[in-house]
Design a protein around this motif. Structure first.
Motif, mmCIF file in Angstrom:
data_model
loop_
_atom_site.group_PDB
_atom_site.id
_atom_site.type_symbol
_atom_site.label_atom_id
_atom_site.label_comp_id
_atom_site.label_asym_id
_atom_site.label_seq_id
_atom_site.Cartn_x
_atom_site.Cartn_y
_atom_site.Cartn_z
ATOM 1 N N LEU A 198 44.316 33.573 27.586
ATOM 2 C CA LEU A 198 44.338 33.449 28.889
ATOM 3 C C LEU A 198 45.177 34.740 29.380
ATOM 4 O O LEU A 198 44.976 35.410 30.341
ATOM 5 N N GLN A 199 46.368 34.984 28.933
ATOM 6 C CA GLN A 199 47.276 35.821 29.451
ATOM 7 C C GLN A 199 46.600 37.168 29.284
ATOM 8 O O GLN A 199 46.890 38.228 30.168
ATOM 9 N N THR A 200 45.963 37.356 28.203
ATOM 10 C CA THR A 200 45.634 38.794 27.970
ATOM 11 C C THR A 200 44.504 39.234 29.132
ATOM 12 O O THR A 200 44.214 40.081 29.473
ATOM 13 N N VAL A 201 43.820 38.199 29.436
ATOM 14 C CA VAL A 201 42.658 38.208 30.501
ATOM 15 C C VAL A 201 43.311 38.726 31.877
ATOM 16 O O VAL A 201 43.044 39.652 32.429
ATOM 17 N N LEU A 202 44.551 38.134 32.143
ATOM 18 C CA LEU A 202 45.283 38.476 33.354
ATOM 19 C C LEU A 202 45.871 39.985 33.005
ATOM 20 O O LEU A 202 45.843 40.726 34.048
ATOM 21 N N ASP A 203 46.604 40.184 32.081
ATOM 22 C CA ASP A 203 47.105 41.498 31.765
ATOM 23 C C ASP A 203 46.197 42.756 31.751
ATOM 24 O O ASP A 203 46.479 43.695 32.413
ATOM 25 N N GLN A 204 45.075 42.305 31.320
ATOM 26 C CA GLN A 204 43.701 43.349 31.437
ATOM 27 C C GLN A 204 43.165 43.437 32.925
ATOM 28 O O GLN A 204 42.068 44.405 33.116
ATOM 29 N N GLY A 205 43.405 42.464 33.846
ATOM 30 C CA GLY A 205 42.913 42.470 35.096
ATOM 31 C C GLY A 205 41.450 42.247 34.966
ATOM 32 O O GLY A 205 40.469 42.250 35.850
ATOM 33 N N ALA A 206 40.955 41.278 34.001
ATOM 34 C CA ALA A 206 39.624 40.870 33.759
ATOM 35 C C ALA A 206 39.143 39.789 35.000
ATOM 36 O O ALA A 206 38.169 39.505 35.412
ATOM 37 N N VAL A 207 40.393 39.195 35.367
ATOM 38 C CA VAL A 207 40.129 38.162 36.685
ATOM 39 C C VAL A 207 41.173 38.558 37.748
ATOM 40 O O VAL A 207 42.360 38.907 37.252
ATOM 41 N N ILE A 208 41.002 38.735 38.917
ATOM 42 C CA ILE A 208 42.046 39.141 39.639
ATOM 43 C C ILE A 208 42.956 38.110 40.228
ATOM 44 O O ILE A 208 42.420 36.957 40.138
ATOM 45 N N PRO A 209 44.121 38.377 40.656
ATOM 46 C CA PRO A 209 44.993 37.174 41.046
ATOM 47 C C PRO A 209 44.572 36.089 42.024
ATOM 48 O O PRO A 209 44.541 34.791 42.058
ATOM 49 N N GLU A 210 43.562 36.682 42.880
ATOM 50 C CA GLU A 210 42.933 35.765 43.843
ATOM 51 C C GLU A 210 41.929 34.924 43.294
ATOM 52 O O GLU A 210 41.517 33.766 44.000
ATOM 53 N N ALA A 211 41.612 35.023 42.388
ATOM 54 C CA ALA A 211 40.570 34.145 41.436
ATOM 55 C C ALA A 211 41.418 33.291 40.354
ATOM 56 O O ALA A 211 40.671 32.775 39.077
ATOM 57 N N MET A 212 42.577 32.986 40.557
ATOM 58 C CA MET A 212 43.224 32.401 39.572
ATOM 59 C C MET A 212 42.672 31.008 39.328
ATOM 60 O O MET A 212 43.048 30.478 37.961
ATOM 61 N N GLU A 213 42.260 30.266 39.856
ATOM 62 C CA GLU A 213 41.557 29.083 39.744
ATOM 63 C C GLU A 213 40.729 28.842 38.560
ATOM 64 O O GLU A 213 40.446 28.080 37.899
ATOM 65 N N ILE A 214 39.752 30.160 38.192
ATOM 66 C CA ILE A 214 39.065 30.187 37.100
ATOM 67 C C ILE A 214 39.618 30.389 35.940
ATOM 68 O O ILE A 214 39.428 29.548 34.968
ATOM 69 N N ILE A 273 34.867 48.753 39.319
ATOM 70 C CA ILE A 273 35.734 47.568 39.179
ATOM 71 C C ILE A 273 35.684 47.167 37.565
ATOM 72 O O ILE A 273 34.854 47.368 36.896
ATOM 73 N N HIS A 274 36.891 46.263 37.209
ATOM 74 C CA HIS A 274 36.878 45.901 35.721
ATOM 75 C C HIS A 274 37.021 44.403 35.750
ATOM 76 O O HIS A 274 37.090 44.119 34.727
ATOM 77 N N HIS A 275 37.167 43.707 36.760
ATOM 78 C CA HIS A 275 37.049 42.296 36.728
ATOM 79 C C HIS A 275 35.970 41.476 36.841
ATOM 80 O O HIS A 275 34.828 42.210 36.841
ATOM 81 N N SER A 276 35.913 40.123 37.156
ATOM 82 C CA SER A 276 34.842 39.499 36.822
ATOM 83 C C SER A 276 33.865 39.646 37.921
ATOM 84 O O SER A 276 32.777 38.807 38.003
ATOM 85 N N ALA A 277 34.517 40.049 39.154
ATOM 86 C CA ALA A 277 33.512 40.175 40.436
ATOM 87 C C ALA A 277 33.660 38.810 41.327
ATOM 88 O O ALA A 277 32.978 38.712 42.324
ATOM 89 N N ASN A 278 34.527 37.816 40.902
ATOM 90 C CA ASN A 278 34.934 36.844 41.839
ATOM 91 C C ASN A 278 35.904 37.181 42.858
ATOM 92 O O ASN A 278 36.779 38.163 42.788
ATOM 93 N N ARG A 279 35.874 36.492 44.034
ATOM 94 C CA ARG A 279 36.477 36.810 45.367
ATOM 95 C C ARG A 279 36.482 38.085 45.719
ATOM 96 O O ARG A 279 37.475 38.628 46.352
ATOM 97 N N MET A 280 35.172 38.738 45.677
ATOM 98 C CA MET A 280 35.009 40.153 46.264
ATOM 99 C C MET A 280 34.646 39.555 48.039
ATOM 100 O O MET A 280 33.546 38.608 48.118
#
Length: 221
Positions: A170-186, A114-121
């Motif tokens: 913040l958009q770069t974080v999303l574009d790179q998949g560092a946070v998954i859509p399910e964890a958008m509250e972060i 995985i490449h994201h923050s590990a939230n919402r796993m």
């Protein structure tokens, strides 16, 4: 609460007050002490108690990977998660730098898929990640992130403290998949924070809270 944790909490309150007062020089000094206590002494080389070093004392690989009964996380997941969050927020959001995780190809070293923050796993994904992470590499990745954070904070300028996080970052974080859509509250949370606010949470208090969780896991397993 033992004496060291009490000292850390008092230090965090002092850091909050100093940041609110806008005293950058003092705030950096206080931040570096708080940060040193939630990382290994190899990161800061400071003469302070290290919560992380205490956690690793007597920790077996089995305990590192085990998720306790009725528990959602392993120590492996916890350390990976706090390292990823600190890497993302401090490098991408505060400094506008590439993630250390991507820049230095840590996924391969960690044997992480995985490449994201590990939230919402979900539980199955947490268990899988916990079983495959390379223990020594995880300690090294977290140390690399910690050293990077300390360099970033030393370079912060006074006018930056009260600035909100750049929306493009913040958009770069999303574009790179560092946070998954399910964890958008972060991402929304970070977007409402100033740089001073970020210093109070991911690299200090967020680490402290999850290290406390790791100690509870260690006792159970």
């Amino acid at each position: 609460m033992d004496t060291n944790r009490k000292i850390w909490n008092e230090g965090q309150q002092n850091l909050r007050r100093t940041l609110a007062a806008g005293d950058l020089t003092k705030a950096i000094e206080q931040f570096l002490t708080q940060h040193a206590m939630v990382h290994s002494k190899k990161v800061s080389r400071a003469d302070v108690w290290s919560f992380e070093d205490e956690l690793w004392q007597g920790l077996t690989e089995k305990a590192f990977r085990t998720i306790p009964p009725k528990g959602g996380h392993s120590i492996a997941w916890i350390l990976f998660h706090i390292a990823r969050i600190e890497d993302i927020t401090m490098n991408m959001l505060v400094a506008g730098n590439p993630q250390i995780y991507i820049r230095d190809k840590w996924a391969k070293k960690l044997k992480s898929t995985i490449h994201h923050s590990a939230n919402r796993m979900d539980n199955e994904s947490v268990a899988q990640l916990s079983s495959q992470l390379e223990l020594t590499a995880l300690r090294e990745y977290r140390a690399a992130v910690g050293r990077g954070t300390r360099d970033i904070v030393r370079k912060i300028r006074p006018h930056e403290l009260n600035q909100k996080v750049d929306t493009a970052r913040l958009q770069t974080v999303l574009d790179q998949g560092a946070v998954i859509p399910e964890a958008m509250e972060i991402v929304h949370y970070w977007g409402n924070r100033t740089i001073a606010g970020l210093l109070l949470m991911p690299p200090t208090r967020h680490n402290f809270l999850h290290l406390n969780e790791a100690f509870r896991v260690k006792k159970k397993v």
